[in-house]
Scaffold this motif. Sequence first.
Motif, PDB file in Angstrom:
ATOM      1  N   ALA A  96       0.829  -1.205   0.000  1.00 38.07           N
ATOM      2  CA  ALA A  96       0.000   0.000   0.000  1.00 38.07           C
ATOM      3  C   ALA A  96       0.867   1.262   0.000  1.00 38.07           C
ATOM      4  CB  ALA A  96      -0.925  -0.001   1.209  1.00 38.07           C
ATOM      5  N   ALA A  97       1.961   1.246   0.760  1.00 37.27           N
ATOM      6  CA  ALA A  97       2.844   2.408   0.829  1.00 37.27           C
ATOM      7  C   ALA A  97       3.466   2.719  -0.525  1.00 37.27           C
ATOM      8  CB  ALA A  97       3.930   2.170   1.877  1.00 37.27           C
ATOM      9  N   VAL A  98       3.791   1.665  -1.285  1.00 36.75           N
ATOM     10  CA  VAL A  98       4.327   1.862  -2.636  1.00 36.75           C
ATOM     11  C   VAL A  98       3.224   2.356  -3.569  1.00 36.75           C
ATOM     12  CG1 VAL A  98       5.326   0.707  -4.637  1.00 36.75           C
ATOM     13  CG2 VAL A  98       6.170   0.168  -2.334  1.00 36.75           C
ATOM     14  N   SER A  99       2.050   1.747  -3.480  1.00 41.00           N
ATOM     15  CA  SER A  99       0.946   2.103  -4.372  1.00 41.00           C
ATOM     16  C   SER A  99       0.520   3.558  -4.206  1.00 41.00           C
ATOM     17  CB  SER A  99      -0.257   1.188  -4.111  1.00 41.00           C
ATOM     18  OG  SER A  99       0.066  -0.162  -4.359  1.00 41.00           O
ATOM     19  N   LYS A 100       0.496   4.061  -2.980  1.00 42.33           N
ATOM     20  CA  LYS A 100      -0.012   5.409  -2.713  1.00 42.33           C
ATOM     21  C   LYS A 100       0.833   6.488  -3.383  1.00 42.33           C
ATOM     22  CE  LYS A 100       0.567   7.246   1.408  1.00 42.33           C
ATOM     23  NZ  LYS A 100       0.544   7.412   2.889  1.00 42.33           N
ATOM     24  N   ARG A 101       2.082   6.166  -3.679  1.00 38.33           N
ATOM     25  CA  ARG A 101       2.953   7.163  -4.312  1.00 38.33           C
ATOM     26  C   ARG A 101       2.501   7.528  -5.714  1.00 38.33           C
ATOM     27  NH1 ARG A 101       8.746   4.213  -2.936  1.00 38.33           N
ATOM     28  NH2 ARG A 101       8.478   4.090  -0.661  1.00 38.33           N
ATOM     29  N   PHE A 102       1.704   6.658  -6.326  1.00 39.30           N
ATOM     30  CA  PHE A 102       1.288   6.888  -7.710  1.00 39.30           C
ATOM     31  C   PHE A 102       0.000   7.697  -7.819  1.00 39.30           C
ATOM     32  CE2 PHE A 102       3.894   3.055  -7.803  1.00 39.30           C
ATOM     33  CZ  PHE A 102       4.743   3.308  -8.873  1.00 39.30           C
ATOM     34  N   TYR A 103      -0.683   7.941  -6.687  1.00 44.36           N
ATOM     35  CA  TYR A 103      -2.010   8.543  -6.749  1.00 44.36           C
ATOM     36  C   TYR A 103      -2.078   9.843  -5.962  1.00 44.36           C
ATOM     37  CZ  TYR A 103      -3.306   4.046  -8.687  1.00 44.36           C
ATOM     38  OH  TYR A 103      -3.371   2.932  -9.477  1.00 44.36           O
ATOM     39  N   LEU A 104      -2.509  10.902  -6.653  1.00 44.60           N
ATOM     40  CA  LEU A 104      -2.612  12.216  -6.030  1.00 44.60           C
ATOM     41  C   LEU A 104      -3.724  12.274  -5.001  1.00 44.60           C
ATOM     42  CD1 LEU A 104      -2.208  14.373  -9.278  1.00 44.60           C
ATOM     43  CD2 LEU A 104      -0.440  13.801  -7.591  1.00 44.60           C
ATOM     44  N   ASN A 105      -4.771  11.476  -5.203  1.00 46.31           N
ATOM     45  CA  ASN A 105      -5.944  11.537  -4.321  1.00 46.31           C
ATOM     46  C   ASN A 105      -5.943  10.456  -3.245  1.00 46.31           C
ATOM     47  OD1 ASN A 105      -7.123  13.746  -5.623  1.00 46.31           O
ATOM     48  ND2 ASN A 105      -8.064  12.438  -7.175  1.00 46.31           N
ATOM     49  N   TRP A 106      -4.821   9.799  -3.009  1.00 42.52           N
ATOM     50  CA  TRP A 106      -4.775   8.746  -2.001  1.00 42.52           C
ATOM     51  C   TRP A 106      -5.171   9.310  -0.636  1.00 42.52           C
ATOM     52  CZ3 TRP A 106      -3.674   3.498  -2.360  1.00 42.52           C
ATOM     53  CH2 TRP A 106      -3.524   2.819  -1.151  1.00 42.52           C
ATOM     54  N   ASP A 107      -5.998   8.564   0.085  1.00 41.73           N
ATOM     55  CA  ASP A 107      -6.486   8.994   1.394  1.00 41.73           C
ATOM     56  C   ASP A 107      -6.233   7.867   2.396  1.00 41.73           C
ATOM     57  OD1 ASP A 107      -8.122   9.547   3.672  1.00 41.73           O
ATOM     58  OD2 ASP A 107      -9.377  10.858   2.433  1.00 41.73           O
ATOM     59  N   ASP A 108      -5.323   8.091   3.347  1.00 44.87           N
ATOM     60  CA  ASP A 108      -4.984   7.053   4.321  1.00 44.87           C
ATOM     61  C   ASP A 108      -6.172   6.673   5.196  1.00 44.87           C
ATOM     62  OD1 ASP A 108      -2.271   6.432   3.759  1.00 44.87           O
ATOM     63  OD2 ASP A 108      -1.640   8.309   4.698  1.00 44.87           O
TER      64      ASP A 108
END
Length: 240
Positions: A96-108
């Motif tokens: 998940a930590a790697v994936s979130k780097r690709f998305y501007l709208n990622w919301d933890d």
Amino acid sequence: MDIAEIKNLTKEYPTFRLSDVSFALKKGRITGFIGRNGAGKTTTIKSMLNLVHPDTGEIRYFGMPLAGHEAEIKQRIGYSTGSVSWYPRKKLSTIAAVSKRFYLNWDDDVYQHYMKQFGLDERKTPLELSEGMKVKFTLVLALSHKAEILILDEPTSGLDPFSREELLEIFTMLRDSGTAVFFSTHIVSDLEKCADDILYISHGSIVAAKLKQAFRDAYSQAGETLEDTILRMEKGAAHA
């Protein structure tokens, strides 16, 4: 509102041809993409994601052509094609930590919400997950960047009946929140349970793209289930 438009999609291989595939997907609806194995479902989906380059045709999302806007569009869609190929021994939290780097709208907060709702432990690795849990984690990653449309290739294939039922309930929940869900399947009962619209493909060509009830009205004979109807239509296509 059409959230995705596919027009005259064609892809030719030595032993198979996808022929002039056209359809549209709408916001807040579940579209079941039905057809037997080898009918062209995966080729269509991979073309929609630019993982396969079609020979002809136009693909648009949110009013924009995929060509020239792919990066922007993929910020707004979630997808899974076939088996997940994550690092099998990495923890879900690391993936998940790697994936979130690709998305501007990622919301933890959204990520944690769905991990809890789907009963996923981020300390586990993909090797420790059932097939159903892997599909759920794919959905978590898509939903955590607020995907407006989910495109899923055979997400219920290989799942036990309980996991399939649970996943279809998740699709319904997402539909009710406004997300468009487009999933391919060869399991007709999945459509009976949750689909709003049916897209039926046979031998590389779209046979029907209709509301589920309109599909029944157009093709079903007296006393037939939806499965009976599609099986009869497939047998007719095989002998055509």
